[in-house]
Design a protein around this motif. Structure first.
Motif, PDB file in Angstrom:
ATOM      1  N   LEU A 288      22.504 -51.032 153.206  1.00 49.92           N
ATOM      2  CA  LEU A 288      21.096 -51.342 152.687  1.00 49.92           C
ATOM      3  C   LEU A 288      19.948 -50.289 152.033  1.00 49.92           C
ATOM      4  N   VAL A 289      21.158 -49.201 152.669  1.00 53.84           N
ATOM      5  CA  VAL A 289      20.309 -47.616 152.295  1.00 53.84           C
ATOM      6  C   VAL A 289      20.478 -47.535 150.953  1.00 53.84           C
ATOM      7  N   PRO A 290      21.635 -47.784 150.385  1.00 53.81           N
ATOM      8  CA  PRO A 290      21.911 -47.509 148.290  1.00 53.81           C
ATOM      9  C   PRO A 290      20.661 -47.793 147.680  1.00 53.81           C
ATOM     10  N   LEU A 291      20.301 -49.150 148.690  1.00 50.13           N
ATOM     11  CA  LEU A 291      18.979 -49.771 147.719  1.00 50.13           C
ATOM     12  C   LEU A 291      17.884 -48.819 147.542  1.00 50.13           C
ATOM     13  N   ARG A 292      17.663 -47.749 148.144  1.00 53.61           N
ATOM     14  CA  ARG A 292      16.697 -46.673 147.372  1.00 53.61           C
ATOM     15  C   ARG A 292      16.928 -46.736 145.841  1.00 53.61           C
ATOM     16  N   HIS A 293      18.473 -46.432 145.397  1.00 57.66           N
ATOM     17  CA  HIS A 293      18.509 -46.273 143.725  1.00 57.66           C
ATOM     18  C   HIS A 293      18.433 -47.353 143.313  1.00 57.66           C
TER      19      HIS A 293
ATOM     20  N   GLN B   5      25.919 -40.377 151.912  1.00 57.81           N
ATOM     21  CA  GLN B   5      26.609 -41.658 151.780  1.00 57.81           C
ATOM     22  C   GLN B   5      26.678 -42.429 150.952  1.00 57.81           C
ATOM     23  N   ALA B   6      24.722 -43.199 151.186  1.00 60.63           N
ATOM     24  CA  ALA B   6      24.495 -44.289 149.865  1.00 60.63           C
ATOM     25  C   ALA B   6      23.885 -44.087 148.597  1.00 60.63           C
ATOM     26  N   LYS B   7      23.696 -42.643 148.445  1.00 62.44           N
ATOM     27  CA  LYS B   7      24.516 -42.026 146.736  1.00 62.44           C
ATOM     28  C   LYS B   7      25.645 -42.230 146.278  1.00 62.44           C
ATOM     29  N   GLU B   8      26.249 -41.815 147.392  1.00 59.45           N
ATOM     30  CA  GLU B   8      28.299 -41.825 147.667  1.00 59.45           C
ATOM     31  C   GLU B   8      28.628 -43.701 146.771  1.00 59.45           C
ATOM     32  N   ASP B   9      28.087 -44.210 147.481  1.00 58.18           N
ATOM     33  CA  ASP B   9      28.085 -46.164 147.365  1.00 58.18           C
ATOM     34  C   ASP B   9      27.886 -46.212 146.071  1.00 58.18           C
ATOM     35  N   TRP B  10      26.772 -45.673 145.375  1.00 57.70           N
ATOM     36  CA  TRP B  10      25.496 -45.906 145.015  1.00 57.70           C
ATOM     37  C   TRP B  10      26.428 -45.907 143.228  1.00 57.70           C
ATOM     38  N   LEU B  11      27.454 -44.520 143.646  1.00 53.48           N
ATOM     39  CA  LEU B  11      28.123 -43.945 142.149  1.00 53.48           C
ATOM     40  C   LEU B  11      29.338 -44.727 142.125  1.00 53.48           C
TER      41      LEU B  11
END
Length: 333
Positions: free
Chosen positions: A124-129, A185-191
């Protein structure tokens, strides 16, 4: 004593502005939406051509393959102009903020077990990107699109996507009791996380897509049409038992917004398709290309979030729902 009160009606000289009257007729009153939308696009008296694209005018209908005899044939079924839009979103924000305050005050997310928390955070949180990317894409459409009937609505969508990204950021902060570890962590997952790389790649491809109507179709019809049901319907239903329905409280705005926005997106695409067979063929080609790519990109995310079998089934259901939408628009799914 008798008082006789008489009333006199005053007939207005004209019912609306002259540029509206030229389209609707002088004796027909116009709605606020019509007055704030029709013929608002500047067409003449440009002082220069864009230095980065000198073959085009500052506002140019040729920036898309879609051809319309009248670009004001498009209508927003929500009848959103600035005043109505702001009032509608203010009411929704008040209701959503109360939901978030309820979850935060009772620390419902910090009480999650480790497995549920991990699924919640990684899906859910990586959806911010993703939402920031959708914000950029609708901003591009607003900048290069033609006709206020489309561009004012995409500007509203631009701000909506920023708001959704901010709500998802608040979710990340709640998971970490206002720390930044969940967001990092969400940014790391997105990348870097394999499940997100297909989504990120397509979002970056959209950033360099030149035809603004193609971006509209790819982002607002196909990408959202597959991702939103997958995450906010199927994943939410799967996670709710472990979160005590806290997830539904946090994603209520996203679900309401998607249902509302779908009406506008469908009306826009249907109007373009009905204009000409050439438009319908072009829209069908764009939908087919992006639908294939987006399904491929979402497959790893669906599997990671829901498990291999359940994820594939959820994505297939989302695709079937999108196919039904496309068929109602008069296009081949």
């Amino acid at each position: 004593m008798h008082v006789d009160i008489q009333t006199t009606s005053v007939k207005p000289i004209r019912q609306t502005f002259s540029f509206i009257a030229r389209r609707l007729g002088a004796d027909k009153p116009a709605s606020r939406y019509q007055e704030a939308t029709i013929d608002m696009q500047p067409e003449v008296n440009f002082h220069y051509r864009p230095l980065w694209e000198p073959e085009r005018a500052l506002y140019d209908k040729r920036r898309t393959a879609i051809v319309m005899q009248d670009w004001y044939a498009f209508k927003d079924p929500r009848h959103f102009y600035y005043g109505v839009y702001v009032m509608a979103r203010a009411k929704q924000q008040d209701a959503t903020d109360r939901q978030y305050e309820f979850v935060e005050k009772r620390q419902l997310l910090t009480q999650l077990d480790a497995a549920t928390r991990q699924r919640f955070q990684s899906a859910l949180v990586p959806l911010r990107h993703y939402e920031w990317g959708a914000n950029m894409n609708n901003c591009f459409i607003t900048a290069y699109g033609w006709g206020a009937a489309i561009t004012q609505a995409t500007q509203f969508a631009t701000m909506d996507r920023l708001g959704i990204a901010q709500y998802l950021t608040r979710v990340g902060l709640m998971l970490d009791t206002n720390g930044e570890a969940a967001l990092d962590q969400a940014k790391e997952d997105w990348l870097h996380a394999p499940a997100w790389q297909g989504v990120r790649r397509l979002m970056e491809n959209l950033f360099v897509t030149k035809d603004w109507f193609e971006v509209f179709v790819a982002q607002n019809l196909v990408f959202d049409g597959l991702l939103y049901p997958l995450v906010y319907r199927h994943l939410e239903a799967d996670l709710n038992p472990g979160t005590g329905n806290a997830l539904s409280m946090l994603t209520g705005f996203m679900n309401d917004w998607y249902d509302e926005t779908t009406r506008w997106v469908d009306a826009t695409v249907k109007t373009a398709a009905e204009e000409s067979p050439a438009n319908a063929a072009q829209l069908t080609a764009w939908i087919g290309t992006w639908r294939t790519e987006i399904l491929r990109a979402l497959a790893p995310l669906a599997s990671a979030a829901l498990g291999a079998d359940a994820g594939a089934a959820a994505l297939a259901q989302a695709d079937q729902a999108l196919a039904a939408r496309i068929a109602k628009l008069g296009l081949r799914a």
